[in-house]
Scaffold this motif. Structure first.
Motif, PDB file in Angstrom:
ATOM      1  N   THR A   3       0.874  -1.159   0.000  1.00 40.02           N
ATOM      2  CA  THR A   3       0.000   0.000   0.000  1.00 40.02           C
ATOM      3  C   THR A   3       0.916   1.216   0.000  1.00 40.02           C
ATOM      4  O   THR A   3       2.138   1.069  -0.097  1.00 40.02           O
ATOM      5  N   SER A   4       0.366   2.384   0.165  1.00 41.49           N
ATOM      6  CA  SER A   4       1.226   3.568   0.134  1.00 41.49           C
ATOM      7  C   SER A   4       2.235   3.589   1.283  1.00 41.49           C
ATOM      8  O   SER A   4       3.366   4.033   1.109  1.00 41.49           O
ATOM      9  N   ARG A   5       1.845   3.066   2.463  1.00 38.69           N
ATOM     10  CA  ARG A   5       2.754   3.112   3.616  1.00 38.69           C
ATOM     11  C   ARG A   5       3.181   1.754   4.135  1.00 38.69           C
ATOM     12  O   ARG A   5       4.009   1.674   5.041  1.00 38.69           O
ATOM     13  N   LEU A   6       2.610   0.686   3.590  1.00 40.94           N
ATOM     14  CA  LEU A   6       2.802  -0.636   4.184  1.00 40.94           C
ATOM     15  C   LEU A   6       3.226  -1.690   3.184  1.00 40.94           C
ATOM     16  O   LEU A   6       2.922  -1.595   1.994  1.00 40.94           O
ATOM     17  N   ILE A   7       3.863  -2.708   3.713  1.00 39.25           N
ATOM     18  CA  ILE A   7       4.087  -3.963   2.997  1.00 39.25           C
ATOM     19  C   ILE A   7       3.422  -5.042   3.837  1.00 39.25           C
ATOM     20  O   ILE A   7       3.634  -5.110   5.052  1.00 39.25           O
ATOM     21  N   LEU A   8       2.601  -5.864   3.217  1.00 41.77           N
ATOM     22  CA  LEU A   8       1.999  -7.013   3.876  1.00 41.77           C
ATOM     23  C   LEU A   8       2.732  -8.229   3.348  1.00 41.77           C
ATOM     24  O   LEU A   8       2.693  -8.521   2.163  1.00 41.77           O
ATOM     25  N   ARG A   9       3.426  -8.915   4.252  1.00 46.57           N
ATOM     26  CA  ARG A   9       4.242 -10.060   3.843  1.00 46.57           C
ATOM     27  C   ARG A   9       4.116 -11.162   4.892  1.00 46.57           C
ATOM     28  O   ARG A   9       3.713 -10.911   6.026  1.00 46.57           O
ATOM     29  N   PRO A  10       4.493 -12.386   4.524  1.00 44.18           N
ATOM     30  CA  PRO A  10       4.464 -13.461   5.523  1.00 44.18           C
ATOM     31  C   PRO A  10       5.398 -13.135   6.690  1.00 44.18           C
ATOM     32  O   PRO A  10       6.424 -12.463   6.523  1.00 44.18           O
ATOM     33  N   TRP A  11       5.023 -13.628   7.862  1.00 44.24           N
ATOM     34  CA  TRP A  11       5.865 -13.472   9.045  1.00 44.24           C
ATOM     35  C   TRP A  11       7.119 -14.326   8.904  1.00 44.24           C
ATOM     36  O   TRP A  11       7.085 -15.392   8.295  1.00 44.24           O
ATOM     37  N   GLN A  12       8.217 -13.842   9.465  1.00 40.06           N
ATOM     38  CA  GLN A  12       9.484 -14.568   9.492  1.00 40.06           C
ATOM     39  C   GLN A  12       9.903 -14.724  10.948  1.00 40.06           C
ATOM     40  O   GLN A  12       9.623 -13.851  11.780  1.00 40.06           O
ATOM     41  N   GLU A  13      10.575 -15.790  11.246  1.00 42.54           N
ATOM     42  CA  GLU A  13      10.999 -16.012  12.628  1.00 42.54           C
ATOM     43  C   GLU A  13      11.868 -14.862  13.139  1.00 42.54           C
ATOM     44  O   GLU A  13      11.842 -14.533  14.323  1.00 42.54           O
ATOM     45  N   SER A  14      12.578 -14.223  12.245  1.00 46.96           N
ATOM     46  CA  SER A  14      13.407 -13.071  12.639  1.00 46.96           C
ATOM     47  C   SER A  14      12.572 -11.867  13.080  1.00 46.96           C
ATOM     48  O   SER A  14      13.112 -10.898  13.607  1.00 46.96           O
ATOM     49  N   ASP A  15      11.252 -11.920  12.909  1.00 44.16           N
ATOM     50  CA  ASP A  15      10.345 -10.857  13.352  1.00 44.16           C
ATOM     51  C   ASP A  15       9.957 -10.987  14.828  1.00 44.16           C
ATOM     52  O   ASP A  15       9.205 -10.168  15.351  1.00 44.16           O
ATOM     53  N   ALA A  16      10.439 -12.021  15.507  1.00 48.03           N
ATOM     54  CA  ALA A  16       9.975 -12.317  16.872  1.00 48.03           C
ATOM     55  C   ALA A  16      10.182 -11.151  17.838  1.00 48.03           C
ATOM     56  O   ALA A  16       9.304 -10.878  18.672  1.00 48.03           O
ATOM     57  N   ASN A  17      11.316 -10.463  17.774  1.00 51.95           N
ATOM     58  CA  ASN A  17      11.543  -9.338  18.687  1.00 51.95           C
ATOM     59  C   ASN A  17      10.523  -8.228  18.473  1.00 51.95           C
ATOM     60  O   ASN A  17       9.979  -7.681  19.438  1.00 51.95           O
ATOM     61  N   SER A  18      10.269  -7.880  17.220  1.00 51.22           N
ATOM     62  CA  SER A  18       9.275  -6.840  16.923  1.00 51.22           C
ATOM     63  C   SER A  18       7.885  -7.287  17.346  1.00 51.22           C
ATOM     64  O   SER A  18       7.119  -6.511  17.928  1.00 51.22           O
ATOM     65  N   LEU A  19       7.546  -8.532  17.049  1.00 49.90           N
ATOM     66  CA  LEU A  19       6.235  -9.042  17.445  1.00 49.90           C
ATOM     67  C   LEU A  19       6.063  -8.941  18.951  1.00 49.90           C
ATOM     68  O   LEU A  19       5.050  -8.436  19.446  1.00 49.90           O
ATOM     69  N   PHE A  20       7.057  -9.392  19.701  1.00 49.64           N
ATOM     70  CA  PHE A  20       6.959  -9.354  21.155  1.00 49.64           C
ATOM     71  C   PHE A  20       6.791  -7.925  21.662  1.00 49.64           C
ATOM     72  O   PHE A  20       5.995  -7.656  22.568  1.00 49.64           O
ATOM     73  N   LYS A  21       7.516  -6.978  21.067  1.00 48.62           N
ATOM     74  CA  LYS A  21       7.454  -5.576  21.503  1.00 48.62           C
ATOM     75  C   LYS A  21       6.009  -5.060  21.514  1.00 48.62           C
ATOM     76  O   LYS A  21       5.616  -4.328  22.422  1.00 48.62           O
ATOM     77  N   TYR A  22       5.209  -5.455  20.521  1.00 49.02           N
ATOM     78  CA  TYR A  22       3.835  -4.964  20.419  1.00 49.02           C
ATOM     79  C   TYR A  22       2.805  -5.927  21.003  1.00 49.02           C
ATOM     80  O   TYR A  22       1.791  -5.498  21.556  1.00 49.02           O
ATOM     81  N   ALA A  23       3.046  -7.218  20.891  1.00 50.82           N
ATOM     82  CA  ALA A  23       2.061  -8.211  21.336  1.00 50.82           C
ATOM     83  C   ALA A  23       2.095  -8.459  22.841  1.00 50.82           C
ATOM     84  O   ALA A  23       1.193  -9.100  23.368  1.00 50.82           O
ATOM     85  N   LYS A  24       3.100  -7.938  23.546  1.00 49.64           N
ATOM     86  CA  LYS A  24       3.129  -8.082  25.010  1.00 49.64           C
ATOM     87  C   LYS A  24       2.226  -7.054  25.685  1.00 49.64           C
ATOM     88  O   LYS A  24       1.889  -7.192  26.863  1.00 49.64           O
ATOM     89  N   ASP A  25       1.817  -6.047  24.963  1.00 48.74           N
ATOM     90  CA  ASP A  25       0.988  -4.966  25.499  1.00 48.74           C
ATOM     91  C   ASP A  25      -0.392  -5.500  25.889  1.00 48.74           C
ATOM     92  O   ASP A  25      -1.106  -6.064  25.062  1.00 48.74           O
ATOM     93  N   THR A  26      -0.771  -5.302  27.136  1.00 46.17           N
ATOM     94  CA  THR A  26      -2.056  -5.812  27.625  1.00 46.17           C
ATOM     95  C   THR A  26      -3.254  -5.095  27.009  1.00 46.17           C
ATOM     96  O   THR A  26      -4.383  -5.564  27.144  1.00 46.17           O
ATOM     97  N   ALA A  27      -3.027  -3.996  26.314  1.00 48.13           N
ATOM     98  CA  ALA A  27      -4.127  -3.299  25.638  1.00 48.13           C
ATOM     99  C   ALA A  27      -4.384  -3.857  24.242  1.00 48.13           C
ATOM    100  O   ALA A  27      -5.394  -3.531  23.624  1.00 48.13           O
ATOM    101  N   VAL A  28      -3.501  -4.704  23.734  1.00 46.72           N
ATOM    102  CA  VAL A  28      -3.616  -5.185  22.356  1.00 46.72           C
ATOM    103  C   VAL A  28      -4.334  -6.536  22.274  1.00 46.72           C
ATOM    104  O   VAL A  28      -5.440  -6.627  21.749  1.00 46.72           O
TER     105      VAL A  28
END
Length: 182
Positions: A3-28
């Protein structure tokens, strides 16, 4: 997909740190019915299992290359809305709290809707949100979805039962709104 600001791509195991940064949030997670991630290893396991499903995408900011959310399709299988039929799908999504209110998820959902009706030639697409998750409902409405029905007593991954509201967009509605030919 891009899209204009995004890339939608399959998840990679190397994404684990970024995923954890946002998915640990109790509001999410709890708003969407899943528990917050407890470690980078937990996030890596989710990438290997849940996010390995077909049509599940990391929402990656073009500007930084960082995955900040997730979106994907689940094809009709009777486990989501009882109203979902063959040749239909449900879109699910979430994004990290620092990116709320920036229109990124509606942008990602718009790309998935186009894939649903253009590539897969589906007849309808659904979005469900739990009672009280007004942000998720607003994303669906921004993308042209309209309220269809409510289901009660839906179990979540948190072990509770919830009320879930479903919105639907048909291929015809999408084509009409976007002046697209069948």
């Amino acid at each position: 997909m891009e899209t204009s600001r995004l890339i939608l791509r399959p998840w990679q195991e190397s994404d684990a740190n970024s995923l954890f940064k946002y998915a640990k949030d109790t509001a999410v997670g709890p708003a969407a019915g899943w528990p917050p991630h407890t470690s980078v290893e937990d996030s890596a396991e989710i990438i290997r299992t849940v996010f390995a499903a077909p049509e599940t995408y990391a929402v990656v900011l073009k500007a930084t290359g960082e995955p900040v959310g997730c979106c994907g399709l689940v094809f009709a299988d009777g486990t989501h809305s009882s109203e979902t039929r063959k040749n239909e799908a449900e879109i699910g999504y979430w994004i990290g709290r620092p990116y709320w209110g920036q229109g990124l998820i509606p942008e990602a959902v718009g790309a998935l809707v186009e894939r649903c009706f253009g590539y897969f030639a589906l007849s309808a697409v659904w979005i469900g949100h739990y009672d009280g998750n007004a942000q998720s409902r607003r994303v669906a409405e921004k993308c042209g979805f309209r309220y269809h029905h409510t289901e009660y007593g839906k179990p979540s991954l948190l072990g509770d039962t919830r009320t879930e509201h479903f919105l639907r967009l048909t291929s015809q509605e999408w084509r009409t709104a976007n002046d697209r030919r069948p």
